[in-house]
Design a protein around this motif. Structure first.
Motif, PDB file in Angstrom:
ATOM      1  N   LYS A  37       0.840  -1.209   0.000  1.00 12.84           N
ATOM      2  CA  LYS A  37       0.000   0.000   0.000  1.00 12.84           C
ATOM      3  C   LYS A  37       0.871   1.253   0.000  1.00 12.84           C
ATOM      4  O   LYS A  37       0.629   2.184  -0.774  1.00 12.84           O
ATOM      5  N   ASP A  38       1.892   1.273   0.872  1.00 14.81           N
ATOM      6  CA  ASP A  38       2.773   2.439   0.965  1.00 14.81           C
ATOM      7  C   ASP A  38       3.517   2.676  -0.341  1.00 14.81           C
ATOM      8  O   ASP A  38       3.608   3.810  -0.818  1.00 14.81           O
ATOM      9  N   THR A  39       4.036   1.599  -0.922  1.00 14.90           N
ATOM     10  CA  THR A  39       4.776   1.713  -2.178  1.00 14.90           C
ATOM     11  C   THR A  39       3.871   2.212  -3.296  1.00 14.90           C
ATOM     12  O   THR A  39       4.242   3.128  -4.047  1.00 14.90           O
ATOM     13  N   GLU A  40       2.685   1.628  -3.420  1.00 16.62           N
ATOM     14  CA  GLU A  40       1.751   2.038  -4.474  1.00 16.62           C
ATOM     15  C   GLU A  40       1.315   3.491  -4.296  1.00 16.62           C
ATOM     16  O   GLU A  40       1.183   4.231  -5.271  1.00 16.62           O
ATOM     17  N   TYR A  41       1.098   3.908  -3.047  1.00 16.62           N
ATOM     18  CA  TYR A  41       0.683   5.281  -2.787  1.00 16.62           C
ATOM     19  C   TYR A  41       1.807   6.251  -3.152  1.00 16.62           C
ATOM     20  O   TYR A  41       1.573   7.288  -3.766  1.00 16.62           O
ATOM     21  N   LYS A  42       3.033   5.888  -2.806  1.00 18.89           N
ATOM     22  CA  LYS A  42       4.193   6.720  -3.143  1.00 18.89           C
ATOM     23  C   LYS A  42       4.326   6.852  -4.661  1.00 18.89           C
ATOM     24  O   LYS A  42       4.563   7.940  -5.180  1.00 18.89           O
TER      25      LYS A  42
END
Length: 168
Positions: A37-42
């Motif tokens: 989730k964090d990677t995709e949001y970034k």
């Protein structure tokens, strides 16, 4: 159109075919790891910022009367100079516009707009990557969750494993 009176084995087979065809990364939004989730949001934030800056640069180049193809990159500008479509001075002006506008736009991007666009990209990611959120391949008018509910209100997927013979 979904048949609601088909045997459970056939329904399970249909879901297995969905997994094989659409390669979901998780069952639902809650089962996506926080790292993903964090990677995709970034990625969504960065892509949004890049797109907004690129749009501003293109608009400024258009307004200045430059051909966007020629202004696209250094190779195209060199080609334009060689063909006599632009001068070296115009190429330098294009470089200056690109640098100035990109810097100004990047410094003044509205944070709320960036966040909203990134949230929309995340919603798209969940729809494409979470099994229960995906469009059902045999009926694009419903999601996999809708298909399961139409077959049997109690029916759900609790887990899945996807195997492949080729390296990915």
């Amino acid at each position: 159109m979904v048949q609601t009176n088909m045997p459970a084995e056939e329904q399970a087979h249909n879901i297995a075919m969905q997994v094989a065809a659409m390669n979901p990364v998780a069952l639902n939004e809650d089962s996506v790891s926080q790292d993903v989730k964090d990677t995709e949001y970034k990625v969504a934030i960065e892509k949004t910022k890049e797109e907004q800056v690129a749009k501003a640069v293109q608009a400024a180049l258009k307004k200045a009367g430059f051909n966007l193809y020629i202004a696209e990159n250094e190779e195209h500008m060199a080609e334009g100079i060689a063909k006599g479509n632009i001068t070296e001075a115009q190429a330098e002006e294009i470089r200056n516009i690109k640098a100035t506008v990109a810097e100004e736009k990047a410094a003044n991007l509205p944070e709320q707009m960036i966040q909203n666009i990134a949230k929309g990209r995340m919603a798209k990611f969940y729809k494409e990557s979470c099994l229960l959120n995906q469009d059902y391949i045999q009926d694009g008018n419903m999601t996999v969750a809708d298909y399961l509910k139409s077959a049997n209100k109690e029916l759900t997927v609790v887990a899945f494993k996807r195997f492949t013979l080729r390296s990915e």
